[in-house]
Design a protein around this motif. Structure first.
Motif, PDB file in Angstrom:
ATOM      1  N   LEU A 116       0.786  -1.232   0.000  1.00  0.00           N
ATOM      2  CA  LEU A 116       0.000   0.000   0.000  1.00  0.00           C
ATOM      3  C   LEU A 116       0.826   1.294   0.000  1.00  0.00           C
ATOM      4  O   LEU A 116       0.453   2.253  -0.700  1.00  0.00           O
ATOM      5  N   PRO A 117       1.932   1.382   0.756  1.00  0.00           N
ATOM      6  CA  PRO A 117       2.682   2.647   0.705  1.00  0.00           C
ATOM      7  C   PRO A 117       3.137   3.016  -0.704  1.00  0.00           C
ATOM      8  O   PRO A 117       2.994   4.159  -1.135  1.00  0.00           O
ATOM      9  N   TRP A 118       3.643   2.042  -1.440  1.00  0.00           N
ATOM     10  CA  TRP A 118       4.116   2.320  -2.793  1.00  0.00           C
ATOM     11  C   TRP A 118       2.968   2.438  -3.775  1.00  0.00           C
ATOM     12  O   TRP A 118       3.013   3.240  -4.714  1.00  0.00           O
ATOM     13  N   LEU A 119       1.933   1.637  -3.580  1.00  0.00           N
ATOM     14  CA  LEU A 119       0.803   1.700  -4.509  1.00  0.00           C
ATOM     15  C   LEU A 119       0.116   3.064  -4.437  1.00  0.00           C
ATOM     16  O   LEU A 119      -0.154   3.697  -5.470  1.00  0.00           O
ATOM     17  N   LEU A 120      -0.163   3.541  -3.214  1.00  0.00           N
ATOM     18  CA  LEU A 120      -0.799   4.850  -3.082  1.00  0.00           C
ATOM     19  C   LEU A 120       0.127   5.972  -3.540  1.00  0.00           C
ATOM     20  O   LEU A 120      -0.321   6.976  -4.102  1.00  0.00           O
ATOM     21  N   ASN A 121       1.429   5.788  -3.328  1.00  0.00           N
ATOM     22  CA  ASN A 121       2.402   6.764  -3.809  1.00  0.00           C
ATOM     23  C   ASN A 121       2.325   6.892  -5.326  1.00  0.00           C
ATOM     24  O   ASN A 121       2.316   7.998  -5.876  1.00  0.00           O
ATOM     25  N   LEU A 122       2.222   5.765  -6.017  1.00  0.00           N
ATOM     26  CA  LEU A 122       2.134   5.784  -7.475  1.00  0.00           C
ATOM     27  C   LEU A 122       0.813   6.395  -7.947  1.00  0.00           C
ATOM     28  O   LEU A 122       0.771   7.128  -8.939  1.00  0.00           O
ATOM     29  N   LEU A 123      -0.271   6.086  -7.231  1.00  0.00           N
ATOM     30  CA  LEU A 123      -1.577   6.624  -7.625  1.00  0.00           C
ATOM     31  C   LEU A 123      -1.632   8.141  -7.468  1.00  0.00           C
ATOM     32  O   LEU A 123      -2.281   8.838  -8.261  1.00  0.00           O
ATOM     33  N   LEU A 124      -0.951   8.659  -6.445  1.00  0.00           N
ATOM     34  CA  LEU A 124      -1.023  10.093  -6.151  1.00  0.00           C
ATOM     35  C   LEU A 124       0.106  10.891  -6.797  1.00  0.00           C
ATOM     36  O   LEU A 124       0.050  12.121  -6.837  1.00  0.00           O
ATOM     37  N   ARG A 125       1.127  10.192  -7.287  1.00  0.00           N
ATOM     38  CA  ARG A 125       2.294  10.878  -7.857  1.00  0.00           C
ATOM     39  C   ARG A 125       1.864  11.753  -9.036  1.00  0.00           C
ATOM     40  O   ARG A 125       1.144  11.324  -9.927  1.00  0.00           O
ATOM     41  N   GLY A 126       2.330  12.980  -9.049  1.00  0.00           N
ATOM     42  CA  GLY A 126       1.997  13.905 -10.124  1.00  0.00           C
ATOM     43  C   GLY A 126       0.712  14.671  -9.887  1.00  0.00           C
ATOM     44  O   GLY A 126       0.409  15.617 -10.614  1.00  0.00           O
ATOM     45  N   ARG A 127      -0.090  14.248  -8.867  1.00  0.00           N
ATOM     46  CA  ARG A 127      -1.342  14.973  -8.592  1.00  0.00           C
ATOM     47  C   ARG A 127      -1.135  16.079  -7.552  1.00  0.00           C
ATOM     48  O   ARG A 127      -2.014  16.882  -7.306  1.00  0.00           O
ATOM     49  N   ARG A 128       0.037  16.056  -6.889  1.00  0.00           N
ATOM     50  CA  ARG A 128       0.300  17.042  -5.840  1.00  0.00           C
ATOM     51  C   ARG A 128       1.801  17.174  -5.680  1.00  0.00           C
ATOM     52  O   ARG A 128       2.573  16.461  -6.313  1.00  0.00           O
ATOM     53  N   GLN A 129       2.229  18.081  -4.802  1.00  0.00           N
ATOM     54  CA  GLN A 129       3.647  18.277  -4.529  1.00  0.00           C
ATOM     55  C   GLN A 129       4.238  17.005  -3.931  1.00  0.00           C
ATOM     56  O   GLN A 129       3.703  16.431  -2.989  1.00  0.00           O
ATOM     57  N   SER A 130       5.351  16.547  -4.507  1.00  0.00           N
ATOM     58  CA  SER A 130       5.978  15.312  -4.033  1.00  0.00           C
ATOM     59  C   SER A 130       6.967  15.624  -2.917  1.00  0.00           C
ATOM     60  O   SER A 130       7.800  16.523  -3.040  1.00  0.00           O
ATOM     61  N   VAL A 131       6.868  14.865  -1.825  1.00  0.00           N
ATOM     62  CA  VAL A 131       7.795  15.009  -0.700  1.00  0.00           C
ATOM     63  C   VAL A 131       8.374  13.628  -0.402  1.00  0.00           C
ATOM     64  O   VAL A 131       7.652  12.766   0.104  1.00  0.00           O
TER      65      VAL A 131
END
Length: 221
Positions: free
Chosen positions: A87-102
């Motif tokens: 889940l940590p990586w899956l949600l990261n991929l789903l949200l990547r590019g939709r908001r500021q990446s930290v």
């Protein structure tokens, strides 16, 4: 929604039949782009190794009675392990590019959700705290292993918006309608086949056998 129903919905999200297909699509996306292939191989191999270790602890207990009564341990929680590894990586991929990446913080939403799933395993009576938290720790180790390659993280391509919506819908709706998982029955069958025993070793038996030894140790002390 009653708390008991919420815990049952959360615990369903940790099933392999729900998480692995979503992870498979994410892996295909990562492999399709050369810069992110090292991350894909790490994610797949780390999760596979963690799954094998989780299954080994279950077979050891169910088939051969290898557990730890002192901490009520009968095997790692597969739900907790898969959740923390995926889940940590899956949600990261789903949200990547939709908001500021930290870096690092991007993994936090999935890690928190995975922790809630681990806690749900205790609330639904499927696992003890030791089994849920150790399973979570093993899956978390997979996530941290991937995070140790930060230069690869920076080159990951964002998921297409359509794919993000489809995977998000999968994670939200499938736990509500998926058929019951049969993974535990398969583990029991494998354990009995490997051990040659007719009946699975159970938590109740372990705790029952532990009590006389514990009382005897206290008396001798």
């Amino acid at each position: 929604m009653p708390a008991s129903q919420a815990w049952h919905l959360l615990t369903r999200l940790g099933e392999a039949q729900i998480l692995l297909p979503a992870m498979g699509i994410a892996l295909l996306w990562l492999v399709a782009h050369a810069p992110s292939r090292p991350l894909a191989w790490r994610w797949a191999s780390g999760t596979l190794l963690a799954a094998a270790l989780t299954a080994l602890t279950k077979v050891a207990f169910i088939g051969f009675g290898v557990g730890m009564a002192g901490i009520d341990f009968t095997g790692l929680s597969g739900h907790a392990m898969f959740s923390a590894a995926i889940l940590p990586w899956l949600l990261n991929l789903l949200l990547r590019g939709r908001r500021q990446s930290v870096p690092g913080i991007d993994l936090l939403p999935g890690a928190v959700l995975a922790l809630l799933i681990a806690i749900s395993r205790v609330h639904v009576g499927a696992h003890s705290w030791s089994e849920a938290l150790l399973g979570y720790a093993l899956g978390g180790a997979v996530t941290l292993w991937l995070w140790s390659v930060p230069e690869t993280m920076q080159r990951i391509q964002s998921f297409p918006l359509t794919a993000s919506w489809l995977l998000g819908t999968w994670l939200l709706l499938v736990p509500l309608h998926a058929p019951p998982s049969h993974s535990h029955s398969l583990v029991i069958a494998l354990s009995l086949r490997v051990s040659g025993h007719d009946r699975p070793y159970t938590r109740e038996r372990m705790l029952r056998e532990h009590r006389p030894r514990h009382h005897a140790d206290v008396a001798q002390a």
